[in-house]
Motif scaffolding. Sequence first.
Motif, PDB file in Angstrom:
ATOM      1  N   ILE A   5      20.205   1.030  18.957  1.00  0.00           N
ATOM      2  CA  ILE A   5      20.968  -0.178  18.821  1.00  0.00           C
ATOM      3  C   ILE A   5      20.359  -1.340  18.598  1.00  0.00           C
ATOM      4  CG2 ILE A   5      22.618  -1.210  20.720  1.00  0.00           C
ATOM      5  CD1 ILE A   5      23.134   1.528  21.680  1.00  0.00           C
ATOM      6  N   LYS A   6      19.059  -1.207  19.423  1.00  0.00           N
ATOM      7  CA  LYS A   6      18.520  -2.760  19.054  1.00  0.00           C
ATOM      8  C   LYS A   6      18.147  -2.909  17.721  1.00  0.00           C
ATOM      9  CE  LYS A   6      18.880  -4.014  23.397  1.00  0.00           C
ATOM     10  NZ  LYS A   6      20.059  -4.919  23.433  1.00  0.00           N
ATOM     11  N   LYS A   7      17.866  -1.694  16.953  1.00  0.00           N
ATOM     12  CA  LYS A   7      17.493  -2.003  15.425  1.00  0.00           C
ATOM     13  C   LYS A   7      18.865  -2.570  14.800  1.00  0.00           C
ATOM     14  CE  LYS A   7      14.023   1.595  14.722  1.00  0.00           C
ATOM     15  NZ  LYS A   7      13.802   2.851  13.993  1.00  0.00           N
ATOM     16  N   ARG A   8      19.936  -1.903  14.802  1.00  0.00           N
ATOM     17  CA  ARG A   8      21.307  -2.534  14.519  1.00  0.00           C
ATOM     18  C   ARG A   8      21.423  -4.034  14.655  1.00  0.00           C
ATOM     19  NH1 ARG A   8      23.672   2.840  15.728  1.00  0.00           N
ATOM     20  NH2 ARG A   8      24.353   1.490  17.653  1.00  0.00           N
ATOM     21  N   SER A  16      10.064  -4.781  15.327  1.00  0.00           N
ATOM     22  CA  SER A  16       8.559  -4.485  15.122  1.00  0.00           C
ATOM     23  C   SER A  16       7.893  -5.734  15.452  1.00  0.00           C
ATOM     24  CB  SER A  16       8.241  -4.556  13.442  1.00  0.00           C
ATOM     25  OG  SER A  16       7.071  -4.387  13.137  1.00  0.00           O
ATOM     26  N   ASP A  17       8.219  -6.742  15.253  1.00  0.00           N
ATOM     27  CA  ASP A  17       7.560  -7.967  15.823  1.00  0.00           C
ATOM     28  C   ASP A  17       7.689  -7.988  17.709  1.00  0.00           C
ATOM     29  OD1 ASP A  17       7.141  -9.232  13.445  1.00  0.00           O
ATOM     30  OD2 ASP A  17       8.785 -10.585  13.552  1.00  0.00           O
ATOM     31  N   ILE A  18       8.780  -7.518  18.109  1.00  0.00           N
ATOM     32  CA  ILE A  18       8.614  -7.470  19.466  1.00  0.00           C
ATOM     33  C   ILE A  18       7.526  -6.485  20.072  1.00  0.00           C
ATOM     34  CG2 ILE A  18       9.832  -6.379  21.634  1.00  0.00           C
ATOM     35  CD1 ILE A  18      12.644  -7.394  20.156  1.00  0.00           C
ATOM     36  N   TYR A  19       7.365  -5.321  19.243  1.00  0.00           N
ATOM     37  CA  TYR A  19       6.386  -4.185  19.859  1.00  0.00           C
ATOM     38  C   TYR A  19       4.985  -4.759  19.414  1.00  0.00           C
ATOM     39  CZ  TYR A  19      10.132  -0.837  20.085  1.00  0.00           C
ATOM     40  OH  TYR A  19      11.333  -0.179  20.382  1.00  0.00           O
ATOM     41  N   SER A  20       4.934  -5.736  18.315  1.00  0.00           N
ATOM     42  CA  SER A  20       3.710  -6.194  17.852  1.00  0.00           C
ATOM     43  C   SER A  20       3.410  -7.489  18.801  1.00  0.00           C
ATOM     44  CB  SER A  20       3.527  -6.516  16.597  1.00  0.00           C
ATOM     45  OG  SER A  20       3.674  -5.483  15.965  1.00  0.00           O
ATOM     46  N   CYS A  21       4.198  -7.855  19.943  1.00  0.00           N
ATOM     47  CA  CYS A  21       3.894  -9.030  20.762  1.00  0.00           C
ATOM     48  C   CYS A  21       3.899 -10.425  19.920  1.00  0.00           C
ATOM     49  CB  CYS A  21       2.719  -8.981  21.633  1.00  0.00           C
ATOM     50  SG  CYS A  21       2.745  -7.466  23.015  1.00  0.00           S
ATOM     51  N   ILE A  22       4.880 -10.213  18.876  1.00  0.00           N
ATOM     52  CA  ILE A  22       4.701 -11.595  18.172  1.00  0.00           C
ATOM     53  C   ILE A  22       6.054 -12.276  18.407  1.00  0.00           C
ATOM     54  CG2 ILE A  22       5.141 -12.497  15.606  1.00  0.00           C
ATOM     55  CD1 ILE A  22       3.536  -9.975  14.510  1.00  0.00           C
TER      56      ILE A  22
END
Length: 53
Positions: A5-8, A16-22
């Motif tokens: 859901i968050k990808k959509r 990907s930026d969230i997971y990389s702390c960007i």
Amino acid sequence: MSISIKKREYGESALSDIYSCIDADVYMDFTFYPSINEWNGNRSIQIIINSVR
């Protein structure tokens, strides 16, 4: 929270930026409460997340 859901909602690159702390310029709300975690004689504070939107 469903990852698909968050990808959509935000797109693959923002997730990907969230997971990389960007800084992804994505806003989310959390409801949580504090708790004490006791394990193996150690105590620490933790948060329990109830909901994410």
